[in-house]
Enzyme design. Sequence first.
Site, PDB file in Angstrom:
ATOM      1  CG  ASP A 105      69.623  18.004   3.674  1.00 26.44           C
ATOM      2  OD1 ASP A 105      69.655  18.637   2.602  1.00 26.44           O
ATOM      3  OD2 ASP A 105      69.438  18.532   4.796  1.00 26.44           O
TER       4      ASP A 105
HETATM    5  N1  URA Z   1      65.171  20.601   5.546  1.00 21.78           N
HETATM    6  C1  URA Z   1      66.407  20.092   5.761  1.00 21.78           C
HETATM    7  O1  URA Z   1      67.165  20.622   6.561  1.00 21.78           O
HETATM    8  N2  URA Z   1      66.780  19.013   5.047  1.00 21.78           N
HETATM    9  C2  URA Z   1      65.973  18.378   4.185  1.00 21.78           C
HETATM   10  O2  URA Z   1      66.363  17.352   3.599  1.00 21.78           O
HETATM   11  C3  URA Z   1      64.688  18.896   3.968  1.00 21.78           C
HETATM   12  C4  URA Z   1      64.303  20.024   4.667  1.00 21.78           C
END
Ligand code: URA
Length: 239
Positions: A105
């Site tokens: 993310d």
């Molecule tokens: N889980 C999440 O919520 N975000 C990420 O970037 C990776 C795993």
Amino acid sequence: MMKRLDNLLVNSGYGSRREVQKIIRQKKVTINGEVVNRPAVHVDILKDEVCVLGEKVVYKEFVYLMMNKPAGFVSATHDKFDRTVLELIDDEDKFLDPYPIGRLDKDTVGLLLISNDGNMCHRVLSPKRHVEKKYFVKVDMCLNSSHIEIFKDGITIDDGYKCKPAILNILNSSEEESECEIILTEGKFHQIKRMFEAFGGNVTYLKRTKFCEIVLDENLNEGEYRHLTDDEVNILKSI
Ligand code: URA
């Protein structure tokens, strides 16, 4: 496939862009036997024979990078609104058109692999391979041993999906905040955030520390990257 001579030499391990430009200007490089002195000249990597001091250049087909992804960048090659992790890659490493292997993310930091090896990428991301990914997590809730059991059993998230068993290791926990490590073998959209939301918790910090047996290099500051070692590439190729 046409490539700039200086990019080609950088990617084949002949030094930085500045160093290879110097050896080209010193007339140490030939294309099909003819000395060249312009770094920007284009070479057909399928047809032309490039030599440095008489030694034939072996073209590298693939690039494998490890980045310590900073917050604020999206795991993409192009984006209309946000800065992308590719903007943090030097031109000489972008020359083989690498892209992020999977996604973190925008606000997640840590280990992101970047490559142009499509077959390897397909394999490591395949749900059938169950590649382990390890994260360090801060969450605004109190964690206890019952959470460990629920993670092991498989948490059901907001859309009704029951996650695969995951390992939760609690590092410390208070009423307001806990720090923990999680190992997942899958990668659903916002998965870790949604796993904690199932308990009413909000993830306040998320960092990936390991992908398969490849560990985030502690010498990399956020925003920095390096080429994978041969051993690390072999780990990916063996998946
Ligand atoms: N889980 C999440 O919520 N975000 C990420 O970037 C990776 C795993």
